[in-house]
Design an enzyme around this catalytic site. Structure first.
Site, PDB file in Angstrom:
ATOM      1  N   SER A  41      53.269  25.497  35.769  1.00 33.10           N
ATOM      2  CA  SER A  41      52.953  26.586  34.837  1.00 33.10           C
ATOM      3  C   SER A  41      51.938  26.185  33.758  1.00 33.10           C
ATOM      4  CB  SER A  41      54.231  27.118  34.182  1.00 33.10           C
ATOM      5  OG  SER A  41      55.080  26.063  33.821  1.00 33.10           O
ATOM      6  N   HIS A  72      54.926  35.236  34.251  1.00 33.35           N
ATOM      7  CA  HIS A  72      54.244  34.128  34.909  1.00 33.35           C
ATOM      8  C   HIS A  72      54.320  34.277  36.411  1.00 33.35           C
ATOM      9  CE1 HIS A  72      52.084  30.573  33.882  1.00 33.35           C
ATOM     10  NE2 HIS A  72      52.518  30.680  32.634  1.00 33.35           N
ATOM     11  N   HIS A  94      61.695  25.926  39.932  1.00 35.51           N
ATOM     12  CA  HIS A  94      62.354  24.682  39.530  1.00 35.51           C
ATOM     13  C   HIS A  94      63.854  24.743  39.816  1.00 35.51           C
ATOM     14  CE1 HIS A  94      58.827  25.206  36.907  1.00 35.51           C
ATOM     15  NE2 HIS A  94      58.731  23.891  36.891  1.00 35.51           N
ATOM     16  N   TYR A  96      66.082  24.002  37.664  1.00 34.63           N
ATOM     17  CA  TYR A  96      66.786  24.563  36.496  1.00 34.63           C
ATOM     18  C   TYR A  96      66.794  26.091  36.476  1.00 34.63           C
ATOM     19  CZ  TYR A  96      62.131  25.044  34.312  1.00 34.63           C
ATOM     20  OH  TYR A  96      60.832  25.358  34.057  1.00 34.63           O
ATOM     21  N   GLU A  97      65.941  26.697  37.294  1.00 35.64           N
ATOM     22  CA  GLU A  97      65.960  28.162  37.381  1.00 35.64           C
ATOM     23  C   GLU A  97      67.137  28.664  38.210  1.00 35.64           C
ATOM     24  OE1 GLU A  97      61.874  30.093  37.745  1.00 35.64           O
ATOM     25  OE2 GLU A  97      61.413  28.036  38.316  1.00 35.64           O
ATOM     26  N   ALA A 124      53.402  18.656  34.495  1.00 30.75           N
ATOM     27  CA  ALA A 124      53.418  18.189  33.108  1.00 30.75           C
ATOM     28  C   ALA A 124      54.620  17.262  32.974  1.00 30.75           C
ATOM     29  CB  ALA A 124      53.583  19.378  32.169  1.00 30.75           C
ATOM     30  N   MET A 222      60.643  17.768  35.345  1.00 30.66           N
ATOM     31  CA  MET A 222      61.722  18.571  35.937  1.00 30.66           C
ATOM     32  C   MET A 222      61.321  19.169  37.283  1.00 30.66           C
ATOM     33  SD  MET A 222      62.864  20.602  32.494  1.00 30.66           S
ATOM     34  CE  MET A 222      62.965  19.758  30.894  1.00 30.66           C
ATOM     35  N   SER A 223      60.380  18.524  37.967  1.00 25.24           N
ATOM     36  CA  SER A 223      59.911  19.117  39.227  1.00 25.24           C
ATOM     37  C   SER A 223      59.490  18.032  40.208  1.00 25.24           C
ATOM     38  CB  SER A 223      58.721  20.048  38.932  1.00 25.24           C
ATOM     39  OG  SER A 223      57.598  19.294  38.501  1.00 25.24           O
ATOM     40  N   ASN A 246      53.651  15.155  26.313  1.00 24.02           N
ATOM     41  CA  ASN A 246      54.417  14.763  25.118  1.00 24.02           C
ATOM     42  C   ASN A 246      54.994  13.383  25.390  1.00 24.02           C
ATOM     43  OD1 ASN A 246      56.164  16.597  27.056  1.00 24.02           O
ATOM     44  ND2 ASN A 246      57.544  15.114  26.090  1.00 24.02           N
ATOM     45  N   HIS A 259      58.726  23.336  24.395  1.00 29.33           N
ATOM     46  CA  HIS A 259      57.882  23.843  25.473  1.00 29.33           C
ATOM     47  C   HIS A 259      56.480  24.182  24.966  1.00 29.33           C
ATOM     48  CE1 HIS A 259      57.124  25.373  29.416  1.00 29.33           C
ATOM     49  NE2 HIS A 259      56.956  26.613  29.025  1.00 29.33           N
TER      50      HIS A 259
HETATM   51  N1  HPA Z   1      60.971  15.859  29.848  1.00 26.60           N
HETATM   52  C1  HPA Z   1      61.158  16.572  30.971  1.00 26.60           C
HETATM   53  N2  HPA Z   1      60.241  17.388  31.461  1.00 26.60           N
HETATM   54  C2  HPA Z   1      59.065  17.479  30.817  1.00 26.60           C
HETATM   55  C3  HPA Z   1      58.810  16.760  29.639  1.00 26.60           C
HETATM   56  C4  HPA Z   1      59.824  15.902  29.134  1.00 26.60           C
HETATM   57  O1  HPA Z   1      59.675  15.227  28.095  1.00 26.60           O
HETATM   58  N3  HPA Z   1      57.539  17.091  29.239  1.00 26.60           N
HETATM   59  C5  HPA Z   1      57.068  17.973  30.168  1.00 26.60           C
HETATM   60  N4  HPA Z   1      57.983  18.215  31.117  1.00 26.60           N
END
Ligand code: HPA
Length: 284
Positions: A41, A72, A94, A96-97, A124, A222-223, A246, A259
């Site tokens: 995304s 989205h 994902h 988590y969905e 990401a 998470m993917s 991050n 997010h």
């Molecule tokens: N943790 C898990 N998933 C993520 C992170 C994170 O810090 N940053 C982007 N996706």
């Protein structure tokens, strides 16, 4: 083979037939793509439109999973990038969905049926390795799966691959070498590391990140891992690329993980990401 694998196989056949008729086979000037690309995304708009793009909304493709992320809507696009034919999946579903693993990897298996040979999977991720900085691009060279399920559990889809596939060289060393050279030519820095897949949707706790660091993880997200497992099962070559959006929980004192930060870093690095992907696709 039991019912469930027969149903999945049937659904894959119907979806691939539909896409052949409505997308990739429908335009005579479009070469059949052998490269697939999945952009999550935060990066799904980075490449803009492909040359000669034709696309389908996920909801119009039979059996394709629906995205639950409001506003989205996912797309499957065919066209050229840097003159190279490509099948591009914008967005992903994902764990988590609440989706089943077979839904999460449905698009990957579909790519295999459509003639894709090489799959570029991007995401990401949070940086665990302290030598990484926010905004860095990192090639994934191996993974650790902490999602408490995987797409190969249950009856094997014998048509796609073996019961007990191995994950040696899951992230092709040859493709990584090509990607490093392409990045160098573009003057872009490209690191390497181990990606750990966490179930989400909450970010990890600082103690979890410390544990993961000791296990050898450099990135957390998470993917990706379910998709890579399914891709390797059916013999696709995989290149995995993370953008560090991050630093992982507890590693940037005072920082609040959210997010918004992930999306902002994605936006800020969109152009560099597009340059890198173009260079890699050209070099493959
Ligand atoms: N943790 C898990 N998933 C993520 C992170 C994170 O810090 N940053 C982007 N996706």
């Amino acid at each position: 083979m039991t019912d469930s694998s027969e149903i999945i196989w049937q659904q894959l056949q119907e979806a691939s037939q539909f896409i052949r008729e409505r997308l990739i086979g429908a335009y005579s000037d479009m070469p059949l793509p052998t490269i697939g690309l999945i952009t999550g995304s935060g990066l799904s708009q980075a490449l803009g439109r492909l040359e000669g793009e034709e696309r389908l909304a996920w909801q119009d493709i039979p059996h394709f999973p629906r995205s639950t992320v409001a506003g989205h809507a996912g797309e499957l696009a065919a066209g050229k990038l840097a003159g190279v034919g490509l099948l591009l999946q914008r967005g992903r579903v994902h764990y988590y969905e609440g989706r089943s693993m077979s839904q999460i990897v449905f698009p990957v298996r579909l790519m295999k049926l459509l003639g894709i040979e090489t799959l570029i999977i991007t995401n990401a991720a949070g940086g665990i390795n302290r030598s990484f900085q926010v905004g860095d691009f990192v090639l994934i060279n191996d993974h650790i799966n902490m999602i408490p399920d995987n797409p190969l559990r249950g009856p094997n889809l014998d048509q796609l691959g073996p019961r007990f596939p191995n994950l040696n060289d899951a992230y092709s060393a040859e493709l990584r070498q090509i990607a490093h050279r392409a990045a160098q030519d573009e003057g872009l820095e490209l690191q390497e590391g181990v990606y750990l897949a966490a179930p989400g949707p909450m970010y990890e706790s600082p103690a979890e990140i410390q544990a993961y660091r000791r296990w050898g993880a450099d990135l957390v997200g998470m993917s990706t891992v379910p998709e890579v497992i399914a891709a390797r099962h059916c013999g696709l070559r995989v290149l995995g690329l993370s953008l560090v959006t991050n630093m992982a929980a507890g590693l940037a004192p005072g920082a609040q993980l959210n997010h918004q930060e992930v999306l902002e870093t994605g936006k800020r690095r969109e152009r560099a990401f597009a340059r890198l992907i173009r260079a890699i696709v050209r070099a493959l």
